[in-house]
Design a protein around this motif. Structure first.
Motif, PDB file in Angstrom:
ATOM      1  N   ARG A 147      34.559  65.265  67.630  1.00 46.73           N
ATOM      2  CA  ARG A 147      33.524  65.562  68.624  1.00 46.73           C
ATOM      3  C   ARG A 147      34.089  65.508  70.046  1.00 46.73           C
ATOM      4  O   ARG A 147      33.716  66.321  70.912  1.00 46.73           O
ATOM      5  N   GLU A 148      35.000  64.576  70.305  1.00 50.43           N
ATOM      6  CA  GLU A 148      35.618  64.500  71.628  1.00 50.43           C
ATOM      7  C   GLU A 148      36.423  65.764  71.927  1.00 50.43           C
ATOM      8  O   GLU A 148      36.408  66.263  73.066  1.00 50.43           O
ATOM      9  N   LEU A 149      37.125  66.273  70.920  1.00 52.28           N
ATOM     10  CA  LEU A 149      37.840  67.535  71.103  1.00 52.28           C
ATOM     11  C   LEU A 149      36.870  68.672  71.403  1.00 52.28           C
ATOM     12  O   LEU A 149      37.120  69.512  72.275  1.00 52.28           O
ATOM     13  N   ALA A 150      35.757  68.688  70.654  1.00 54.30           N
ATOM     14  CA  ALA A 150      34.743  69.720  70.881  1.00 54.30           C
ATOM     15  C   ALA A 150      34.207  69.635  72.307  1.00 54.30           C
ATOM     16  O   ALA A 150      34.038  70.662  72.984  1.00 54.30           O
ATOM     17  N   ASP A 151      33.948  68.423  72.772  1.00 57.20           N
ATOM     18  CA  ASP A 151      33.448  68.240  74.138  1.00 57.20           C
ATOM     19  C   ASP A 151      34.482  68.699  75.168  1.00 57.20           C
ATOM     20  O   ASP A 151      34.130  69.284  76.200  1.00 57.20           O
ATOM     21  N   PHE A 152      35.761  68.433  74.877  1.00 57.67           N
ATOM     22  CA  PHE A 152      36.825  68.847  75.797  1.00 57.67           C
ATOM     23  C   PHE A 152      36.828  70.363  75.978  1.00 57.67           C
ATOM     24  O   PHE A 152      36.852  70.869  77.112  1.00 57.67           O
ATOM     25  N   TYR A 153      36.804  71.104  74.866  1.00 56.98           N
ATOM     26  CA  TYR A 153      36.842  72.563  74.970  1.00 56.98           C
ATOM     27  C   TYR A 153      35.553  73.117  75.582  1.00 56.98           C
ATOM     28  O   TYR A 153      35.589  74.120  76.301  1.00 56.98           O
ATOM     29  N   ARG A 154      34.433  72.460  75.301  1.00 55.21           N
ATOM     30  CA  ARG A 154      33.170  72.917  75.887  1.00 55.21           C
ATOM     31  C   ARG A 154      33.172  72.739  77.404  1.00 55.21           C
ATOM     32  O   ARG A 154      32.619  73.568  78.130  1.00 55.21           O
ATOM     33  N   GLN A 155      33.808  71.678  77.873  1.00 59.30           N
ATOM     34  CA  GLN A 155      33.804  71.391  79.306  1.00 59.30           C
ATOM     35  C   GLN A 155      34.973  72.042  80.060  1.00 59.30           C
ATOM     36  O   GLN A 155      34.817  72.495  81.193  1.00 59.30           O
ATOM     37  N   GLN A 156      36.146  72.092  79.410  1.00 58.79           N
ATOM     38  CA  GLN A 156      37.356  72.532  80.098  1.00 58.79           C
ATOM     39  C   GLN A 156      37.772  73.967  79.774  1.00 58.79           C
ATOM     40  O   GLN A 156      38.603  74.536  80.461  1.00 58.79           O
ATOM     41  N   GLY A 157      37.186  74.537  78.706  1.00 64.09           N
ATOM     42  CA  GLY A 157      37.562  75.891  78.331  1.00 64.09           C
ATOM     43  C   GLY A 157      38.887  75.929  77.600  1.00 64.09           C
ATOM     44  O   GLY A 157      39.353  74.911  77.094  1.00 64.09           O
ATOM     45  N   PRO A 158      39.509  77.096  77.557  1.00 62.81           N
ATOM     46  CA  PRO A 158      39.165  78.335  78.251  1.00 62.81           C
ATOM     47  C   PRO A 158      37.828  78.932  77.806  1.00 62.81           C
ATOM     48  O   PRO A 158      37.314  78.590  76.748  1.00 62.81           O
ATOM     49  N   PHE A 159      37.312  79.843  78.640  1.00 60.71           N
ATOM     50  CA  PHE A 159      36.015  80.446  78.386  1.00 60.71           C
ATOM     51  C   PHE A 159      36.131  81.959  78.282  1.00 60.71           C
ATOM     52  O   PHE A 159      37.007  82.569  78.893  1.00 60.71           O
ATOM     53  N   ASP A 160      35.242  82.550  77.507  1.00 62.89           N
ATOM     54  CA  ASP A 160      35.154  84.004  77.395  1.00 62.89           C
ATOM     55  C   ASP A 160      33.678  84.350  77.288  1.00 62.89           C
ATOM     56  O   ASP A 160      33.044  84.124  76.251  1.00 62.89           O
ATOM     57  N   SER A 161      33.124  84.904  78.350  1.00 63.82           N
ATOM     58  CA  SER A 161      31.685  85.143  78.427  1.00 63.82           C
ATOM     59  C   SER A 161      31.195  86.248  77.490  1.00 63.82           C
ATOM     60  O   SER A 161      29.987  86.415  77.326  1.00 63.82           O
ATOM     61  N   ALA A 162      32.116  86.980  76.861  1.00 64.22           N
ATOM     62  CA  ALA A 162      31.694  88.023  75.921  1.00 64.22           C
ATOM     63  C   ALA A 162      31.156  87.421  74.620  1.00 64.22           C
ATOM     64  O   ALA A 162      30.494  88.106  73.849  1.00 64.22           O
ATOM     65  N   TYR A 163      31.444  86.147  74.377  1.00 58.04           N
ATOM     66  CA  TYR A 163      30.928  85.445  73.192  1.00 58.04           C
ATOM     67  C   TYR A 163      29.604  84.759  73.522  1.00 58.04           C
ATOM     68  O   TYR A 163      29.414  84.282  74.646  1.00 58.04           O
ATOM     69  N   ASP A 164      28.721  84.673  72.513  1.00 56.95           N
ATOM     70  CA  ASP A 164      27.483  83.933  72.747  1.00 56.95           C
ATOM     71  C   ASP A 164      27.763  82.440  72.919  1.00 56.95           C
ATOM     72  O   ASP A 164      27.049  81.753  73.646  1.00 56.95           O
ATOM     73  N   VAL A 165      28.790  81.931  72.246  1.00 54.62           N
ATOM     74  CA  VAL A 165      29.304  80.583  72.513  1.00 54.62           C
ATOM     75  C   VAL A 165      30.699  80.784  73.111  1.00 54.62           C
ATOM     76  O   VAL A 165      31.657  81.053  72.390  1.00 54.62           O
ATOM     77  N   PRO A 166      30.827  80.665  74.431  1.00 56.62           N
ATOM     78  CA  PRO A 166      32.017  81.181  75.120  1.00 56.62           C
ATOM     79  C   PRO A 166      33.226  80.258  75.135  1.00 56.62           C
ATOM     80  O   PRO A 166      34.101  80.392  75.994  1.00 56.62           O
ATOM     81  N   TYR A 167      33.323  79.325  74.187  1.00 52.01           N
ATOM     82  CA  TYR A 167      34.449  78.395  74.155  1.00 52.01           C
ATOM     83  C   TYR A 167      34.756  78.044  72.694  1.00 52.01           C
ATOM     84  O   TYR A 167      33.979  78.342  71.777  1.00 52.01           O
ATOM     85  N   THR A 168      35.877  77.404  72.483  1.00 49.04           N
ATOM     86  CA  THR A 168      36.283  76.942  71.153  1.00 49.04           C
ATOM     87  C   THR A 168      35.376  75.805  70.708  1.00 49.04           C
ATOM     88  O   THR A 168      35.034  74.923  71.500  1.00 49.04           O
ATOM     89  N   THR A 169      34.980  75.814  69.433  1.00 50.08           N
ATOM     90  CA  THR A 169      34.064  74.799  68.916  1.00 50.08           C
ATOM     91  C   THR A 169      34.667  74.059  67.723  1.00 50.08           C
ATOM     92  O   THR A 169      35.490  74.614  66.987  1.00 50.08           O
ATOM     93  N   LEU A 170      34.254  72.810  67.542  1.00 55.18           N
ATOM     94  CA  LEU A 170      34.582  72.010  66.355  1.00 55.18           C
ATOM     95  C   LEU A 170      33.303  71.328  65.889  1.00 55.18           C
ATOM     96  O   LEU A 170      32.534  70.810  66.722  1.00 55.18           O
ATOM     97  N   THR A 171      33.067  71.317  64.578  1.00 55.26           N
ATOM     98  CA  THR A 171      31.876  70.659  64.031  1.00 55.26           C
ATOM     99  C   THR A 171      32.194  70.001  62.691  1.00 55.26           C
ATOM    100  O   THR A 171      32.988  70.523  61.906  1.00 55.26           O
ATOM    101  N   THR A 172      31.558  68.858  62.441  1.00 51.27           N
ATOM    102  CA  THR A 172      31.601  68.202  61.138  1.00 51.27           C
ATOM    103  C   THR A 172      30.317  68.560  60.404  1.00 51.27           C
ATOM    104  O   THR A 172      29.224  68.349  60.930  1.00 51.27           O
ATOM    105  N   ASN A 173      30.445  69.086  59.173  1.00 55.74           N
ATOM    106  CA  ASN A 173      29.296  69.728  58.532  1.00 55.74           C
ATOM    107  C   ASN A 173      28.844  69.105  57.213  1.00 55.74           C
ATOM    108  O   ASN A 173      27.713  69.343  56.786  1.00 55.74           O
ATOM    109  N   LEU A 174      29.696  68.341  56.555  1.00 56.68           N
ATOM    110  CA  LEU A 174      29.329  67.655  55.315  1.00 56.68           C
ATOM    111  C   LEU A 174      30.039  66.315  55.280  1.00 56.68           C
ATOM    112  O   LEU A 174      31.163  66.183  55.785  1.00 56.68           O
TER     113      LEU A 174
END
Length: 258
Positions: A82-109
């Motif tokens: 989650r900390e890595l996910a927060d880092f990319y969400r806050q620091q980028g890089p960003f690409d506004s052509a995506y609906d979620v414009p940054y790299t994401t990480l999630t734990t799902n199960l």
């Protein structure tokens, strides 16, 4: 063991691509028919999926010094993800052509433990990341591996010297990079009369074909909003648009070949 679907993740395409040299046929382009509402999508994120297995030592919950709590160490790992996910969400890089414009990480199960009064010896969880082209999958994997080997595992082995962490990649696909100079991109834009730059957060086989030197673009009927869920559907209107598009595609190739 934690149950999950290992078949999700473009597992068939690599075999087909690897066999292409044996066929004597080299495709000039690839059109991936994902549900894009018949609009060209010129790029998508990469995706990698992992199972993480934390192996500690079981003990009665009243004797915490005799155990190594797999769930608690799994929680540390999940918090780092989650900390890595927060880092990319806050620091980028960003690409506004995506609906979620940054790299994401999630734990799902997640699954762990077997009794309310037992320190768990095993905890397993599934997580994924979806990376922009500017963020390499190797970069993210390196950060995860460094945390495991430099921080988490030494802490566990201070409590139990046979503790272990297993990280298995069970699915994945590289991202599709935007290539406007490719003839297939120009052709799809010409037929659809659509010059807008659209990029998808979901992954497809497109990146695999592009890596193999086959120019690739996404364009297909239906919406991702109705895909991969109960009662998924494609409207008749979308099928009609697809038919018109395919007829235009065939005519374009006929004109090229004379």
């Amino acid at each position: 063991a934690l149950s999950y679907d290992e078949e999700i993740g473009c597992r068939g395409a690599p075999f087909m691509i690897a066999d292409l040299p044996n066929t004597g046929f080299q495709p000039g382009a690839c059109l991936v028919g994902e549900p894009t509402e018949m609009s060209p999508i010129v790029a998508h994120k990469g995706k990698q999926s992992f199972r993480c297995s934390i192996h500690g030592r079981a003990a009665h919950s009243s004797l915490t010094n005799e155990g190594c709590n797999a769930i608690e160490y799994a929680a540390r790992m999940i918090c780092f993800i989650r900390e890595l996910a927060d880092f990319y969400r806050q620091q980028g890089p960003f690409d506004s052509a995506y609906d979620v414009p940054y790299t994401t990480l999630t734990t799902n199960l997640i699954k762990g433990g077997n009794a309310t009064n037992t320190i768990p010896a095993l905890c397993e969880f599934i997580f994924e990341f979806r990376n922009l082209h500017e963020v390499s999958s190797r970069e993210i994997e390196g950060k995860l591996e460094s945390y495991i080997h430099d921080d988490l595992l030494p802490r566990m082995r201070h409590e139990f010297n046979e503790a272990s962490i297993q990280l298995d990649k069970f699915a994945g696909a590289p991202g599709l990079k935007q290539m406007e100079v490719d003839e297939i991109t120009k052709l799809v834009r010409d037929i659809t009369k659509d010059q807008s730059v659209r990029k998808a957060a979901y992954a497809t086989e497109g990146g695999l074909f592009q890596q193999a030197g086959i120019p690739t673009v996404l364009c297909g009927p239906g919406s991702i909003e109705q895909a991969h869920r109960p009662n998924e559907f494609v409207t008749v209107d979308q099928l009609e648009k697809c038919e018109t598009f395919l007829v235009g595609l065939v005519k374009a190739f006929q004109n090229e070949t004379g």
